[in-house]
Scaffold this active site. Structure first.
Site, PDB file in Angstrom:
ATOM      1  N   GLY A   1     -12.586   7.016   4.606  1.00  0.00           N
ATOM      2  CA  GLY A   1     -11.695   7.630   3.840  1.00  0.00           C
ATOM      3  C   GLY A   1     -12.015   7.443   2.553  1.00  0.00           C
ATOM      4  O   GLY A   1     -12.999   7.275   2.196  1.00  0.00           O
ATOM      5  N   GLN A   2     -10.908   7.700   1.599  1.00  0.00           N
ATOM      6  CA  GLN A   2     -11.442   7.868   0.299  1.00  0.00           C
ATOM      7  C   GLN A   2     -11.810   6.793  -0.274  1.00  0.00           C
ATOM      8  O   GLN A   2     -12.824   6.851  -0.961  1.00  0.00           O
ATOM      9  CB  GLN A   2     -10.025   8.502  -0.642  1.00  0.00           C
ATOM     10  CG  GLN A   2     -10.398   8.877  -2.070  1.00  0.00           C
ATOM     11  CD  GLN A   2      -9.105   8.658  -2.804  1.00  0.00           C
ATOM     12  OE1 GLN A   2      -7.934   8.397  -2.470  1.00  0.00           O
ATOM     13  NE2 GLN A   2      -9.144   9.164  -4.112  1.00  0.00           N
TER      14      GLN A   2
ATOM     15  N   TYR B   1       5.984   4.351   4.568  1.00  0.00           N
ATOM     16  CA  TYR B   1       4.705   4.049   4.111  1.00  0.00           C
ATOM     17  C   TYR B   1       4.899   2.704   3.266  1.00  0.00           C
ATOM     18  O   TYR B   1       4.548   1.912   3.349  1.00  0.00           O
ATOM     19  CB  TYR B   1       3.899   5.221   3.119  1.00  0.00           C
ATOM     20  CG  TYR B   1       2.622   4.595   2.522  1.00  0.00           C
ATOM     21  CD1 TYR B   1       1.452   4.416   3.237  1.00  0.00           C
ATOM     22  CD2 TYR B   1       2.777   4.725   1.268  1.00  0.00           C
ATOM     23  CE1 TYR B   1       0.432   3.955   2.649  1.00  0.00           C
ATOM     24  CE2 TYR B   1       1.506   4.130   0.326  1.00  0.00           C
ATOM     25  CZ  TYR B   1       0.488   3.797   1.058  1.00  0.00           C
ATOM     26  OH  TYR B   1      -0.726   3.674   0.621  1.00  0.00           O
TER      27      TYR B   1
ATOM     28  N   LYS C   1       4.078  -1.232   3.868  1.00  0.00           N
ATOM     29  CA  LYS C   1       3.233  -2.010   2.630  1.00  0.00           C
ATOM     30  C   LYS C   1       4.101  -3.394   2.343  1.00  0.00           C
ATOM     31  O   LYS C   1       3.593  -4.507   2.243  1.00  0.00           O
ATOM     32  CB  LYS C   1       2.875  -1.203   1.692  1.00  0.00           C
ATOM     33  CG  LYS C   1       1.702   0.109   1.770  1.00  0.00           C
ATOM     34  CD  LYS C   1       0.629  -0.603   2.339  1.00  0.00           C
ATOM     35  CE  LYS C   1      -0.329   0.354   2.586  1.00  0.00           C
ATOM     36  NZ  LYS C   1      -1.679  -0.028   2.933  1.00  0.00           N
TER      37      LYS C   1
ATOM     38  N   ILE D   1      -5.522   6.458  -6.631  1.00  0.00           N
ATOM     39  CA  ILE D   1      -6.890   6.191  -6.793  1.00  0.00           C
ATOM     40  C   ILE D   1      -7.509   7.681  -7.109  1.00  0.00           C
ATOM     41  O   ILE D   1      -7.339   8.615  -6.152  1.00  0.00           O
ATOM     42  CB  ILE D   1      -7.644   5.555  -5.757  1.00  0.00           C
ATOM     43  CG1 ILE D   1      -6.945   4.110  -5.470  1.00  0.00           C
ATOM     44  CG2 ILE D   1      -8.988   5.371  -6.071  1.00  0.00           C
ATOM     45  CD1 ILE D   1      -6.763   3.103  -6.455  1.00  0.00           C
TER      46      ILE D   1
HETATM   47  P1  NAD Z   1      -7.767   7.543   3.844  1.00  0.00           P
HETATM   48  O1  NAD Z   1      -6.443   8.355   4.355  1.00  0.00           O
HETATM   49  O2  NAD Z   1      -8.434   8.547   2.781  1.00  0.00           O
HETATM   50  O3  NAD Z   1      -8.504   6.952   4.744  1.00  0.00           O
HETATM   51  C1  NAD Z   1      -8.016   6.123   5.873  1.00  0.00           C
HETATM   52  C2  NAD Z   1      -8.905   6.121   6.993  1.00  0.00           C
HETATM   53  O4  NAD Z   1      -8.374   5.552   7.994  1.00  0.00           O
HETATM   54  C3  NAD Z   1      -9.501   7.769   7.240  1.00  0.00           C
HETATM   55  O5  NAD Z   1     -10.858   7.747   7.224  1.00  0.00           O
HETATM   56  C4  NAD Z   1      -9.070   7.625   8.770  1.00  0.00           C
HETATM   57  O6  NAD Z   1     -10.108   8.485   9.603  1.00  0.00           O
HETATM   58  C5  NAD Z   1      -8.995   6.139   9.169  1.00  0.00           C
HETATM   59  N1  NAD Z   1      -8.169   6.078  10.189  1.00  0.00           N
HETATM   60  C6  NAD Z   1      -6.856   6.658  10.669  1.00  0.00           C
HETATM   61  N2  NAD Z   1      -6.479   6.158  11.951  1.00  0.00           N
HETATM   62  C7  NAD Z   1      -7.403   5.224  12.247  1.00  0.00           C
HETATM   63  C8  NAD Z   1      -7.447   4.270  13.321  1.00  0.00           C
HETATM   64  N3  NAD Z   1      -6.520   4.550  14.219  1.00  0.00           N
HETATM   65  N4  NAD Z   1      -8.185   3.525  13.542  1.00  0.00           N
HETATM   66  C9  NAD Z   1      -9.507   3.537  12.677  1.00  0.00           C
HETATM   67  N5  NAD Z   1      -9.349   4.284  11.613  1.00  0.00           N
HETATM   68  C10 NAD Z   1      -8.367   5.362  11.369  1.00  0.00           C
HETATM   69  O7  NAD Z   1      -6.848   6.255   2.838  1.00  0.00           O
HETATM   70  P2  NAD Z   1      -7.683   5.629   1.558  1.00  0.00           P
HETATM   71  O8  NAD Z   1      -6.933   6.489   0.374  1.00  0.00           O
HETATM   72  O9  NAD Z   1      -8.955   5.387   1.492  1.00  0.00           O
HETATM   73  O10 NAD Z   1      -6.849   4.616   1.668  1.00  0.00           O
HETATM   74  C11 NAD Z   1      -7.059   3.108   2.227  1.00  0.00           C
HETATM   75  C12 NAD Z   1      -6.030   2.091   2.075  1.00  0.00           C
HETATM   76  O11 NAD Z   1      -5.715   1.839   0.625  1.00  0.00           O
HETATM   77  C13 NAD Z   1      -4.895   2.399   2.709  1.00  0.00           C
HETATM   78  O12 NAD Z   1      -4.288   1.074   3.140  1.00  0.00           O
HETATM   79  C14 NAD Z   1      -4.116   2.992   1.825  1.00  0.00           C
HETATM   80  O13 NAD Z   1      -2.425   2.736   1.954  1.00  0.00           O
HETATM   81  C15 NAD Z   1      -4.343   2.104   0.389  1.00  0.00           C
HETATM   82  N6  NAD Z   1      -3.821   2.629  -0.661  1.00  0.00           N
HETATM   83  C16 NAD Z   1      -4.555   3.824  -1.152  1.00  0.00           C
HETATM   84  C17 NAD Z   1      -4.218   4.623  -2.255  1.00  0.00           C
HETATM   85  C18 NAD Z   1      -4.998   5.886  -2.687  1.00  0.00           C
HETATM   86  O14 NAD Z   1      -4.526   6.309  -3.919  1.00  0.00           O
HETATM   87  N7  NAD Z   1      -6.137   6.199  -1.972  1.00  0.00           N
HETATM   88  C19 NAD Z   1      -3.344   3.985  -3.054  1.00  0.00           C
HETATM   89  C20 NAD Z   1      -2.614   2.992  -2.756  1.00  0.00           C
HETATM   90  C21 NAD Z   1      -2.937   2.264  -1.551  1.00  0.00           C
END
Ligand code: NAD
Length: 317
Positions: free
Chosen positions: A12-13, A143, A147, A173
């Protein structure tokens, strides 16, 4: 001795950049990346990688045992905008993956857990400016509910079973390596891509919607800092407020325009406007700064310079 780490949701990101940084620190072989798919080939090819479903307890356990994992970073989740489209899937993934990892720590299979929370734990009844660590949390998105409940369970597992779980409430982010995965702050990444590709962007939030944000380098630094801090300095076991910058679509547009005078923006709010309106515009992160010395480095203009430089290279090379 270096930790043996498993990252769940590594493609993911955030996971993409976290994996790279943790491999630099701990050595490639000590950091196992995993995801439900293999869409990030550079991660798959640059070190240990396993396909793993975060909803499958036995699969996570087998992976931890066979790789001698002591620390899990749980990054898999359904994010705010996608969660509103698939509420039950968001609940299922976000809650069950957390229980699986907390239960592995409770049972002694692993020693330490990182689980990110979000500013989505706050809601329309929360004070919006300089939102305190302890305040009203009545989230209105699925969501945000996952959390908020997740934070309660993290604290419960720490108090009741001594689980060493650490967490941050990330703001939005911003990064250039991987695209965001369906959140409400995604516009602040898309705008840079569209500026370089088309010189124009249509924003799905209104121009004066201020939200808390952070450049990826700062988010990764915070994640590693909280995990490396001595256990006794982590006084909050639900999740820490974390802050860097707050800005509106108009302000990010102006920051880009100072580098690209012809860049244009239009505003067309969609369903994500209501989500953004329910979140804080700025965050008080005094506790993180005091307990584990959190400090951010990037402001809006240094981030814009970095984003434009990286994306020009990406699209023009
Ligand atoms: P993202 O959606 O970019 O990545 C999530 C990853 O999880 C993806 O690669 C997806 O393929 C994988 N995934 C989905 N279902 C799955 C499963 N069943 N088993 C294994 N992998 C699975 O999310 P992100 O932005 O990298 O966020 C990571 C964490 O940070 C999350 O908990 C998110 O809630 C939290 N977060 C992110 C942000 C942001 O701005 N990016 C802000 C607040 C919190």
């Amino acid at each position: 001795m270096s930790s043996k780490i498993l990252i769940i949701g590594a493609c993911g990101q955030i996971g993409t950049e976290l994996t790279t940084k943790l491999r630099e620190i701990h050595g490639v072989d000590n950091v196992v990346a995993s995801d439900i798919n293999t869409r990030k080939l550079e991660l798959v090819n640059s070190g240990p990688f396993v396909i793993l479903d975060a909803k499958n307890f036995n699969a996570i356990k087998d992976c931890c045992v066979s790789h001698n994992i002591d620390t899990v970073y749980l990054m898999a989740a359904l994010l705010s905008a996608t969660g509103e489209k698939y509420p039950m899937e968001a609940w299922d993934l976000n809650m069950n993956s957390l229980f699986h990892v907390l239960n592995l720590a409770k049972g002694g299979t692993i020693k330490k857990v990182y689980w990110p929370s979000s500013i989505a734990v706050f809601g329309p009844t929360t004070p919006r400016e300089n939102t305190p660590q302890y305040t009203i949390c009545e989230p209105t998105t699925v969501y945000g509910i996952t959390k908020q409940v997740g934070e309660r369970w993290c604290e419960y597992y720490h108090n009741k079973y001594g689980v060493d779980v650490r967490s941050i409430r990330y703001p939005g982010i911003i990064s250039h390596k991987a695209m965001p995965g369906g959140g409400t702050t995604d516009y602040a990444v898309e705008i840079y891509h569209e500026a370089i590709k088309k010189g124009a962007y249509t924003c799905f939030l209104s121009k004066n919607t201020s939200l808390p944000m952070m450049f990826m380098d700062d988010a990764i630094k915070a994640t590693i800092d909280i995990m490396e801090a001595p256990a006794e300095s982590i006084k909050i076991r639900s999740s820490y407020n974390l802050s860097a910058i707050s800005f509106t679509p108009k302000e990010i547009y102006e920051s880009i325009k100072s580098h690209m005078p012809d860049f244009t923006i239009a505003y067309q709010s969609d369903f994500r406007q209501a989500i953004a309106d329910s979140w804080p515009s700025s965050i008080d992160d005094t506790a993180a700064r005091k307990d584990w010395n959190w400090q951010h480095s990037f402001n809006l203009d240094t981030m814009t310079a970095e984003m434009l430089k990286a994306l020009r290279k990406k699209y023009n090379d």
